[in-house]
Enzyme design. Structure first.
Site, mmCIF file in Angstrom:
data_model
loop_
_atom_site.group_PDB
_atom_site.id
_atom_site.type_symbol
_atom_site.label_atom_id
_atom_site.label_comp_id
_atom_site.label_asym_id
_atom_site.label_seq_id
_atom_site.Cartn_x
_atom_site.Cartn_y
_atom_site.Cartn_z
ATOM 1 C CB SER A 61 -0.922 0.026 1.213
ATOM 2 O OG SER A 61 -2.021 -0.808 0.985
ATOM 3 C CE LYS A 64 -3.785 0.558 -1.309
ATOM 4 N NZ LYS A 64 -4.474 0.077 -0.097
ATOM 5 C CE1 TYR A 189 -4.031 -1.470 -5.102
ATOM 6 C CE2 TYR A 189 -4.668 -3.781 -5.139
ATOM 7 C CZ TYR A 189 -4.379 -2.626 -4.434
ATOM 8 O OH TYR A 189 -4.421 -2.632 -3.065
ATOM 9 C CE1 TYR A 241 -3.534 0.469 4.593
ATOM 10 C CE2 TYR A 241 -2.583 -0.564 6.517
ATOM 11 C CZ TYR A 241 -2.573 -0.330 5.180
ATOM 12 O OH TYR A 241 -1.607 -0.895 4.420
ATOM 13 C CB VAL A 259 -0.055 -6.041 4.082
ATOM 14 C CG1 VAL A 259 -1.325 -5.439 4.643
ATOM 15 C CG2 VAL A 259 -0.152 -6.244 2.584
HETATM 16 N N1 GLN Z 1 -1.813 -5.449 -2.243
HETATM 17 C C1 GLN Z 1 -2.445 -5.350 -0.965
HETATM 18 C C2 GLN Z 1 -3.959 -5.528 -1.109
HETATM 19 O O1 GLN Z 1 -4.508 -5.102 -2.088
HETATM 20 C C3 GLN Z 1 -2.127 -3.998 -0.388
HETATM 21 C C4 GLN Z 1 -2.796 -3.799 0.953
HETATM 22 C C5 GLN Z 1 -1.958 -3.122 1.967
HETATM 23 O O2 GLN Z 1 -0.739 -3.010 1.901
HETATM 24 N N2 GLN Z 1 -2.631 -2.707 2.997
HETATM 25 O O3 GLN Z 1 -4.588 -6.105 -0.260
#
Ligand code: GLN
Length: 305
Positions: A61, A64, A189, A241, A259
């Site tokens: 993430s 993003k 993505y 988050y 993550v």
């Molecule tokens: N690629 C992970 C997902 O889409 C990214 C989520 C994350 O890092 N929180 O679930």
């Protein structure tokens, strides 16, 4: 500084005993739960490293805010914010429950999965290869690492198992937020999330944001300042988050977690910080990573508030 960082890593290392590596993307199970590393890049260009800073991890993430910059450069804020909102959700990063209940029906912000998929859907390029090239080009430039690339195993693992993201993407096409080939958008993505990095790479990206989009060595304004401002604001309100409020109080700097266990921070006009600690809490944030950042923020008075 390096001494301080080493001391903070030692002081907080026991936190790696808590939490777990992400397993919903099967390949992420292979991450080293015990790792804890940090790199700081300051405004003068000094680089300080401590702990397991050589650990490689996928950016997840943390990608993003960077793809958001690209979309904002491609289209400008008006168009981008028709597709995705500006509000924190208070829900997990992969939640779909508000997608249907809010009006207009669009992801609440670009830091949750649904929002990032909407952003991926508007990246310019004649095909996915060109789009991914543009994404990688931006990542390589601002991380100062021309060798950045995707981790093929993590990418394929998520592509195979990413049904929750797939469900959200099809829903978003149904309500007209995204258009075209959903599988191709998801593919982009999943690839952006699978870019493999080290703490140093994300510390450089953090420093770039902290320096308002200017490449320090050349003075080049590579991304417009107002865009880096938007991105850093999202990092404060939504970057961790549904733990962003607590993080703002405890650490107080724009940050984005993933993550894979990484956390990237941009301390305006001062430094970029990259941390890795793959053992995550229930919200998907690195437990030991957050603890090290809390300690560092107190030691150096980093909070922007
Ligand atoms: N690629 C992970 C997902 O889409 C990214 C989520 C994350 O890092 N929180 O679930």
């Amino acid at each position: 500084m390096e001494l301080l960082l080493s001391e903070l890593v030692s002081r907080n290392r026991h936190w790696t005993n808590f939490g777990n590596v992400a397993t919903y993307i099967p390949e992420l199970k292979n991450a080293n739960k015990d790792a804890l590393g940090i790199v700081v890049v300051d405004i003068e260009g000094n680089i300080y490293k401590a702990g397991d800073y050589e650990t490689k991890f996928t950016i997840q993430s943390i990608s993003k805010p960077i793809t958001l910059m690209l979309a904002l450069m491609d289209y400008g804020p008006d168009h981008v914010f028709e597709k995705v909102g500006m509000e924190p959700t208070g829900d997990p990063f992969n939640s779909m429950r508000k997608l249907e209940t809010i009006n207009p029906s669009r992801p609440l912000n670009p830091m949750i999965n649904a929002g990032a998929i909407a952003v991926a859907s508007i990246i310019r390029g004649k095909d996915n290869e060109e789009k991914m090239d543009r994404i990688l080009q931006l990542f390589r430039k601002i991380s100062k690492n021309p060798n950045l690339n995707i981790n093929e195993n993590v990418y394929l693992s998520e592509k195979k198992t990413g049904d929750r993201n797939r469900a959200m993407a099809y829903f978003l096409r149904d309500v007209g937020i995204i258009e075209g080939d959903v599988e191709a958008i998801l593919d982009l993505y999943f690839k952006q999330c699978s870019i493999e990095v080290t703490c140093e790479d994300i510390a450089h990206i953090g420093m770039f944001l902290a320096n308002h989009g200017v490449i320090k060595e050349t003075g080049e304004q590579y991304v417009p300042k107002n865009i880096t401002q938007i991105v850093k604001t999202f990092m404060v309100t939504c970057g961790m988050y549904d733990a962003s409020g607590e993080f703002a109080i405890q650490v107080g700097v724009p940050a984005k977690s993933g993550v894979g266990g990484g956390i990237m921070c941009a301390v305006p006009n001062r430094m970029g910080i990259g941390v890795v600690g793959p053992a995550l809490d229930k919200k998907g944030n690195s437990i030991a990573g957050v603890k090290v950042l809390e300690s560092l923020s107190k030691e150096l008075a980093l909070s922007i508030f």
